[in-house]
Design a protein around this motif. Structure first.
Motif, PDB file in Angstrom:
ATOM      1  N   LEU A 225     -16.364  20.438 -18.819  1.00 42.83           N
ATOM      2  CA  LEU A 225     -15.502  19.439 -19.452  1.00 42.83           C
ATOM      3  C   LEU A 225     -16.267  18.159 -19.748  1.00 42.83           C
ATOM      4  O   LEU A 225     -16.073  17.532 -20.799  1.00 42.83           O
ATOM      5  CB  LEU A 225     -14.301  19.140 -18.551  1.00 42.83           C
ATOM      6  N   ALA A 226     -17.145  17.753 -18.834  1.00 44.23           N
ATOM      7  CA  ALA A 226     -17.907  16.517 -19.032  1.00 44.23           C
ATOM      8  C   ALA A 226     -18.801  16.613 -20.260  1.00 44.23           C
ATOM      9  O   ALA A 226     -18.883  15.669 -21.066  1.00 44.23           O
ATOM     10  CB  ALA A 226     -18.743  16.219 -17.786  1.00 44.23           C
ATOM     11  N   VAL A 227     -19.481  17.733 -20.429  1.00 43.57           N
ATOM     12  CA  VAL A 227     -20.340  17.932 -21.593  1.00 43.57           C
ATOM     13  C   VAL A 227     -19.506  17.935 -22.865  1.00 43.57           C
ATOM     14  O   VAL A 227     -19.856  17.298 -23.869  1.00 43.57           O
ATOM     15  CB  VAL A 227     -21.136  19.248 -21.461  1.00 43.57           C
ATOM     16  N   ALA A 228     -18.379  18.649 -22.845  1.00 47.19           N
ATOM     17  CA  ALA A 228     -17.512  18.727 -24.032  1.00 47.19           C
ATOM     18  C   ALA A 228     -16.975  17.356 -24.416  1.00 47.19           C
ATOM     19  O   ALA A 228     -16.939  16.998 -25.601  1.00 47.19           O
ATOM     20  CB  ALA A 228     -16.365  19.692 -23.771  1.00 47.19           C
ATOM     21  N   GLN A 229     -16.567  16.561 -23.432  1.00 44.61           N
ATOM     22  CA  GLN A 229     -16.061  15.227 -23.728  1.00 44.61           C
ATOM     23  C   GLN A 229     -17.151  14.333 -24.311  1.00 44.61           C
ATOM     24  O   GLN A 229     -16.907  13.547 -25.236  1.00 44.61           O
ATOM     25  CB  GLN A 229     -15.473  14.609 -22.462  1.00 44.61           C
ATOM     26  N   SER A 230     -18.363  14.464 -23.789  1.00 43.77           N
ATOM     27  CA  SER A 230     -19.480  13.684 -24.306  1.00 43.77           C
ATOM     28  C   SER A 230     -19.790  14.067 -25.751  1.00 43.77           C
ATOM     29  O   SER A 230     -19.992  13.198 -26.609  1.00 43.77           O
ATOM     30  CB  SER A 230     -20.719  13.904 -23.426  1.00 43.77           C
ATOM     31  N   LEU A 231     -19.802  15.371 -26.045  1.00 44.41           N
ATOM     32  CA  LEU A 231     -20.056  15.832 -27.401  1.00 44.41           C
ATOM     33  C   LEU A 231     -18.954  15.361 -28.350  1.00 44.41           C
ATOM     34  O   LEU A 231     -19.227  14.952 -29.485  1.00 44.41           O
ATOM     35  CB  LEU A 231     -20.152  17.354 -27.429  1.00 44.41           C
ATOM     36  N   ALA A 232     -17.706  15.431 -27.892  1.00 42.82           N
ATOM     37  CA  ALA A 232     -16.580  15.008 -28.733  1.00 42.82           C
ATOM     38  C   ALA A 232     -16.699  13.532 -29.087  1.00 42.82           C
ATOM     39  O   ALA A 232     -16.467  13.131 -30.243  1.00 42.82           O
ATOM     40  CB  ALA A 232     -15.257  15.291 -28.032  1.00 42.82           C
ATOM     41  N   ARG A 233     -17.049  12.700 -28.126  1.00 54.17           N
ATOM     42  CA  ARG A 233     -17.209  11.270 -28.399  1.00 54.17           C
ATOM     43  C   ARG A 233     -18.351  11.027 -29.391  1.00 54.17           C
ATOM     44  O   ARG A 233     -18.239  10.183 -30.292  1.00 54.17           O
ATOM     45  CB  ARG A 233     -17.475  10.505 -27.103  1.00 54.17           C
ATOM     46  N   GLU A 234     -19.465  11.747 -29.201  1.00 52.05           N
ATOM     47  CA  GLU A 234     -20.591  11.594 -30.120  1.00 52.05           C
ATOM     48  C   GLU A 234     -20.208  11.993 -31.538  1.00 52.05           C
ATOM     49  O   GLU A 234     -20.588  11.326 -32.511  1.00 52.05           O
ATOM     50  CB  GLU A 234     -21.779  12.444 -29.643  1.00 52.05           C
ATOM     51  N   LEU A 235     -19.470  13.096 -31.670  1.00 49.80           N
ATOM     52  CA  LEU A 235     -19.025  13.533 -32.992  1.00 49.80           C
ATOM     53  C   LEU A 235     -18.122  12.484 -33.636  1.00 49.80           C
ATOM     54  O   LEU A 235     -18.267  12.163 -34.825  1.00 49.80           O
ATOM     55  CB  LEU A 235     -18.273  14.860 -32.875  1.00 49.80           C
ATOM     56  N   GLN A 236     -17.205  11.957 -32.856  1.00 47.07           N
ATOM     57  CA  GLN A 236     -16.270  10.953 -33.370  1.00 47.07           C
ATOM     58  C   GLN A 236     -17.025   9.725 -33.879  1.00 47.07           C
ATOM     59  O   GLN A 236     -16.752   9.220 -34.974  1.00 47.07           O
ATOM     60  CB  GLN A 236     -15.287  10.554 -32.276  1.00 47.07           C
ATOM     61  N   GLU A 237     -17.980   9.268 -33.092  1.00 47.90           N
ATOM     62  CA  GLU A 237     -18.707   8.049 -33.444  1.00 47.90           C
ATOM     63  C   GLU A 237     -19.713   8.286 -34.577  1.00 47.90           C
ATOM     64  O   GLU A 237     -19.799   7.487 -35.514  1.00 47.90           O
ATOM     65  CB  GLU A 237     -19.429   7.510 -32.202  1.00 47.90           C
ATOM     66  N   HIS A 238     -20.444   9.388 -34.502  1.00 51.93           N
ATOM     67  CA  HIS A 238     -21.520   9.627 -35.456  1.00 51.93           C
ATOM     68  C   HIS A 238     -20.991   9.955 -36.850  1.00 51.93           C
ATOM     69  O   HIS A 238     -21.578   9.534 -37.851  1.00 51.93           O
ATOM     70  CB  HIS A 238     -22.417  10.757 -34.962  1.00 51.93           C
ATOM     71  N   PHE A 239     -19.879  10.713 -36.904  1.00 51.84           N
ATOM     72  CA  PHE A 239     -19.364  11.173 -38.188  1.00 51.84           C
ATOM     73  C   PHE A 239     -18.089  10.442 -38.623  1.00 51.84           C
ATOM     74  O   PHE A 239     -17.514  10.773 -39.651  1.00 51.84           O
ATOM     75  CB  PHE A 239     -19.102  12.677 -38.153  1.00 51.84           C
ATOM     76  N   SER A 240     -17.665   9.452 -37.834  1.00 54.51           N
ATOM     77  CA  SER A 240     -16.465   8.658 -38.154  1.00 54.51           C
ATOM     78  C   SER A 240     -15.239   9.545 -38.356  1.00 54.51           C
ATOM     79  O   SER A 240     -14.443   9.334 -39.269  1.00 54.51           O
ATOM     80  CB  SER A 240     -16.706   7.799 -39.409  1.00 54.51           C
ATOM     81  N   VAL A 241     -15.113  10.553 -37.490  1.00 56.27           N
ATOM     82  CA  VAL A 241     -13.942  11.430 -37.501  1.00 56.27           C
ATOM     83  C   VAL A 241     -12.954  10.894 -36.463  1.00 56.27           C
ATOM     84  O   VAL A 241     -13.294  10.811 -35.283  1.00 56.27           O
ATOM     85  CB  VAL A 241     -14.316  12.885 -37.159  1.00 56.27           C
ATOM     86  N   PRO A 242     -11.737  10.534 -36.861  1.00 58.58           N
ATOM     87  CA  PRO A 242     -10.811   9.924 -35.902  1.00 58.58           C
ATOM     88  C   PRO A 242     -10.447  10.806 -34.715  1.00 58.58           C
ATOM     89  O   PRO A 242     -10.276  10.302 -33.602  1.00 58.58           O
ATOM     90  CB  PRO A 242      -9.561   9.639 -36.750  1.00 58.58           C
ATOM     91  N   ASN A 243     -10.341  12.120 -34.958  1.00 60.14           N
ATOM     92  CA  ASN A 243      -9.839  13.015 -33.920  1.00 60.14           C
ATOM     93  C   ASN A 243     -10.721  14.262 -33.805  1.00 60.14           C
ATOM     94  O   ASN A 243     -10.915  14.980 -34.791  1.00 60.14           O
ATOM     95  CB  ASN A 243      -8.408  13.452 -34.249  1.00 60.14           C
ATOM     96  N   VAL A 244     -11.241  14.498 -32.611  1.00 64.07           N
ATOM     97  CA  VAL A 244     -12.119  15.637 -32.362  1.00 64.07           C
ATOM     98  C   VAL A 244     -11.525  16.485 -31.237  1.00 64.07           C
ATOM     99  O   VAL A 244     -11.262  15.979 -30.144  1.00 64.07           O
ATOM    100  CB  VAL A 244     -13.541  15.185 -31.969  1.00 64.07           C
ATOM    101  N   ILE A 245     -11.316  17.770 -31.532  1.00 65.48           N
ATOM    102  CA  ILE A 245     -10.828  18.713 -30.532  1.00 65.48           C
ATOM    103  C   ILE A 245     -11.895  19.785 -30.361  1.00 65.48           C
ATOM    104  O   ILE A 245     -12.241  20.480 -31.323  1.00 65.48           O
ATOM    105  CB  ILE A 245      -9.511  19.401 -30.973  1.00 65.48           C
ATOM    106  N   ILE A 246     -12.445  19.923 -29.167  1.00 66.19           N
ATOM    107  CA  ILE A 246     -13.402  20.992 -28.888  1.00 66.19           C
ATOM    108  C   ILE A 246     -12.655  22.123 -28.192  1.00 66.19           C
ATOM    109  O   ILE A 246     -11.988  21.910 -27.176  1.00 66.19           O
ATOM    110  CB  ILE A 246     -14.587  20.497 -28.049  1.00 66.19           C
ATOM    111  N   THR A 247     -12.766  23.320 -28.757  1.00 68.06           N
ATOM    112  CA  THR A 247     -11.916  24.436 -28.350  1.00 68.06           C
ATOM    113  C   THR A 247     -12.704  25.519 -27.622  1.00 68.06           C
ATOM    114  O   THR A 247     -13.937  25.589 -27.709  1.00 68.06           O
ATOM    115  CB  THR A 247     -11.256  25.065 -29.589  1.00 68.06           C
ATOM    116  N   GLY A 248     -11.942  26.381 -26.927  1.00 66.48           N
ATOM    117  CA  GLY A 248     -12.509  27.596 -26.341  1.00 66.48           C
ATOM    118  C   GLY A 248     -13.637  27.364 -25.368  1.00 66.48           C
ATOM    119  O   GLY A 248     -14.638  28.092 -25.373  1.00 66.48           O
TER     120      GLY A 248
END
Length: 277
Positions: free
Chosen positions: A159-182
């Motif tokens: 979960l920690a890795v997934a949350q870190s990746l989600a935050r990076e995606l949100q910030e780097h690509f300016s995507v408001p909402n990131v859901i990492i699945t499965g």
């Protein structure tokens, strides 16, 4: 202006329930008036059936777009799944031409899993997908796709890795909402992680026995249906995960390439969305 409901643009595999073969019936059953823009027709999906046929429809997509402009067609939301190289280029060149009534763009960057790219896709495809997801309001990558979008190798299933990746995606690509699945935590547990502009969260469910193609498409389609019924992203994530789990439970022993039996759970999904929405 003519309302075309939800626009779904994905490939159509003639055998094996994935992509458009899943998204269209789920969103249709949920009353969201789907319109489709097929990217390609395949004899089967690319997951283990051998040398499938592939008919690229990117030139036809241009003609369809032109006709839609003539009839003044607009959409409530846009849902992009598996594209293929030429269709991805089409969207990069034509995205601004789509008429969206609401700013809801879900992109499921279906291109990799289990640490590997899907057959026929390469790093050029990843680079182009990075350009496309800038246009999304929600993205739903799995852990492998999230890592590849950020130029990283396969990451730990935590979960920690997934949350870190989600935050990076949100910030780097300016995507408001990131859901990492499965996110497969253990043999017994699977999870999703969400990072939005307002909050971050994680959900953990029991992991069902069996591994099927198409579960990501089932999740994204049910998730979008719930979001469009005005449920929160977190609640929509929970509804979609439960729907996937029930599809697996409802599936007797069969070739996993054919996907799980999502149709048996559609009446309950529709009922649930009516009660919540």
């Amino acid at each position: 202006m003519v309302n075309g409901g939800v626009l779904i643009s994905q490939d159509l595999s003639c055998a094996g329930q994935v992509s458009l073969a899943i998204a269209l019936p789920i969103l249709g059953a949920c009353g969201l008036k789907p319109t489709v823009l097929p990217t390609a027709i395949l004899s089967t999906h690319t997951g283990g059936f051998g040398d499938n046929t592939y008919l690229d429809l990117s030139d036809e997509m241009k003609l369809i777009f032109q006709h839609w402009h003539q009839v003044n067609l607009e959409f409530n939301a846009l849902y992009l799944g598996y594209q293929g190289k030429k269709a991805l280029e089409f969207w990069l060149n034509n995205f601004e031409q789509i008429k969206l009534k609401n700013n809801l763009v879900l992109i499921d960057p279906a291109m990799a899993d289990h640490g590997k790219m899907y057959r026929g896709l390469d790093q050029d495809y990843v680079r182009q997908m990075r350009q496309l997801i800038h246009r999304a309001t929600i993205i739903t990558p799995n852990l492998t796709e999230a890592a590849f979008l950020l130029g990283k190798e396969k990451q730990e299933n935590t979960l920690a890795v997934a949350q870190s990746l989600a935050r990076e995606l949100q910030e780097h690509f300016s995507v408001p909402n990131v859901i990492i699945t499965g996110i497969s935590l253990t043999n017994e547990k699977i999870a999703e992680v969400g990072v939005t502009q307002a909050e971050s969260w994680s959900l953990i469910q029991p992991k069902q026995a069996g591994s099927f193609f198409g579960t990501g498409d089932i999740f994204a389609s049910a998730f979008l249906a719930s979001v469009m019924r005005h449920n929160s992203l977190k609640d929509s994530c929970s509804i979609a995960a439960d729907f996937v789990a029930q599809a697996i439970i409802n599936t007797p022993k069969q070739d996993p390439r054919l996907g799980p039996n999502y149709a048996a759970g559609l009446p309950n999904l529709v009922k649930q969305l009516k009660q919540r929405g």
